[in-house]
Design a protein around this motif. Structure first.
Motif, PDB file in Angstrom:
ATOM      1  N   LEU A  96       0.827  -1.204   0.000  1.00 42.95           N
ATOM      2  CA  LEU A  96       0.000   0.000   0.000  1.00 42.95           C
ATOM      3  C   LEU A  96       0.865   1.260   0.000  1.00 42.95           C
ATOM      4  O   LEU A  96       0.572   2.224  -0.719  1.00 42.95           O
ATOM      5  CB  LEU A  96      -0.931   0.004   1.208  1.00 42.95           C
ATOM      6  N   GLU A  97       1.928   1.261   0.792  1.00 46.29           N
ATOM      7  CA  GLU A  97       2.819   2.426   0.823  1.00 46.29           C
ATOM      8  C   GLU A  97       3.483   2.634  -0.537  1.00 46.29           C
ATOM      9  O   GLU A  97       3.612   3.767  -1.006  1.00 46.29           O
ATOM     10  CB  GLU A  97       3.883   2.256   1.902  1.00 46.29           C
ATOM     11  N   LYS A 100       0.955   4.164  -2.867  1.00 51.77           N
ATOM     12  CA  LYS A 100       0.739   5.584  -2.573  1.00 51.77           C
ATOM     13  C   LYS A 100       1.876   6.446  -3.127  1.00 51.77           C
ATOM     14  O   LYS A 100       1.639   7.543  -3.654  1.00 51.77           O
ATOM     15  CB  LYS A 100       0.610   5.792  -1.061  1.00 51.77           C
ATOM     16  N   LYS A 103       1.442   6.653  -6.811  1.00 54.09           N
ATOM     17  CA  LYS A 103       0.357   7.597  -7.101  1.00 54.09           C
ATOM     18  C   LYS A 103       0.904   9.025  -7.157  1.00 54.09           C
ATOM     19  O   LYS A 103       0.573   9.801  -8.062  1.00 54.09           O
ATOM     20  CB  LYS A 103      -0.736   7.491  -6.041  1.00 54.09           C
ATOM     21  N   GLY A 104       1.763   9.371  -6.188  1.00 52.11           N
ATOM     22  CA  GLY A 104       2.368  10.696  -6.186  1.00 52.11           C
ATOM     23  C   GLY A 104       3.238  10.934  -7.408  1.00 52.11           C
ATOM     24  O   GLY A 104       3.232  12.021  -7.997  1.00 52.11           O
ATOM     25  N   LEU A 132      -2.785   0.693  -6.967  1.00 47.30           N
ATOM     26  CA  LEU A 132      -2.540   1.950  -7.669  1.00 47.30           C
ATOM     27  C   LEU A 132      -3.740   2.338  -8.523  1.00 47.30           C
ATOM     28  O   LEU A 132      -4.127   3.508  -8.573  1.00 47.30           O
ATOM     29  CB  LEU A 132      -1.287   1.826  -8.530  1.00 47.30           C
ATOM     30  N   LEU A 135      -6.343   3.765  -6.187  1.00 46.92           N
ATOM     31  CA  LEU A 135      -5.978   5.087  -5.678  1.00 46.92           C
ATOM     32  C   LEU A 135      -6.136   6.171  -6.740  1.00 46.92           C
ATOM     33  O   LEU A 135      -6.520   7.308  -6.438  1.00 46.92           O
ATOM     34  CB  LEU A 135      -4.530   5.070  -5.164  1.00 46.92           C
ATOM     35  N   VAL A 210       4.010  10.544   1.887  1.00 51.95           N
ATOM     36  CA  VAL A 210       3.863   9.176   2.383  1.00 51.95           C
ATOM     37  C   VAL A 210       4.839   8.938   3.523  1.00 51.95           C
ATOM     38  O   VAL A 210       6.022   9.278   3.433  1.00 51.95           O
ATOM     39  CB  VAL A 210       4.114   8.139   1.262  1.00 51.95           C
TER      40      VAL A 210
END
Length: 250
Positions: A96-97, A100, A103-104, A132, A135, A210
């Motif tokens: 998950l991290e 994220k 995503k950024g 991803l 998100l 994050v």
């Protein structure tokens, strides 16, 4: 069109993995590291799309220790244009991290195609691409064995239990690659030299908002149980007897 490809630094697929004596993880001392094989397929697909004129720029991103620069440079030698290293401790990041952070990166780079391997051979989680997609609220084609880009859409033929399924996605889209998509090329020496001069930016998870701390905890790592040596039987009757009374599978 810009393509973003995520690659992960893993133990080379040809290396026999050793577990640490305290069972806390895998012993990486003097172990050859490489691009995750599924990610290498993603890089190759992006390069082929660039050779067709579909993709104009390939950006490679890796999340991991400083040494991951080696894998980014390897991807550049295969044909990627520039790289981004998000420097972080692998042990502090879960799927998950990682999603994220990606995503950024996607929001910053604005690629039309996001390519990832379907899974990494170290943890086999097969989660980042799907996370991803959720998100970003973007279409995703997983387990891709064929990719066709036409205008602002991409058709992905994906492998499922019942055979093959083709889905059409609006761009931007996320694609996770399977083994049958292509055969990655070998980097030529001149391209390896050129890759050293290609731009590579270094970021941190904090740059994308994050926190590099996961709720997952590794309890124990153990090698697989060793298989017993096989035996030869002299007749079908003896085989059936062993299957029935020793293996107990019939």
């Amino acid at each position: 069109m810009k393509a973003l490809v995520a690659v992960k630094r893993v133990v080379d697929a040809n290396v026999k993995v050793r577990v640490k004596p305290d069972n806390s993880g895998v012993d990486l001392t003097n172990v050859k590291m490489s691009i995750n094989p599924f990610d290498e397929i993603a890089v190759e697909e992006a390069v082929r799309l660039k050779e067709k004129g579909t993709v104009s720029e390939i950006v490679v991103v890796s999340i991991g220790p400083k040494e991951s620069q080696e894998q980014i440079r390897s991807a550049m030698a295969l044909g990627a244009d520039r790289g981004i290293l998000v420097e972080a401790d692998d042990n502090q990041l879960g799927a998950l991290e990682v999603a994220k952070i990606l995503k950024g990166v996607v929001e910053q780079e604005q690629p039309q195609l996001i390519l990832l391997g379907k899974q990494a051979i170290d943890d086999d989680s097969n989660q980042v691409g799907q996370m991803l997609g959720a998100l970003l609220n973007a279409g995703q084609g997983t387990f891709a064995s064929e990719v066709k880009v036409e205008g602002d859409k991409v058709q992905v033929t994906r492998e499922i239990d019942g055979g093959l399924q083709t889905v059409e996605l609006n761009l931007p889209a996320i694609i996770t690659t399977d083994l049958r998509l292509n055969e990655p090329r070998y980097a030529a020496l001149p391209n390896i030299m050129k890759a050293r001069k290609k731009p590579l930016d270094t970021k941190t998870p904090a740059d994308f908002g994050v926190t590099s701390t996961t709720n997952l905890k590794t309890v124990k790592v153990e090698p697989p149980a060793e298989r017993k040596a096989g035996v030869q039987v002299k007749s079908v009757d003896e085989l059936v007897d062993k299957l029935k009374n020793e293996a107990k599978v019939i």
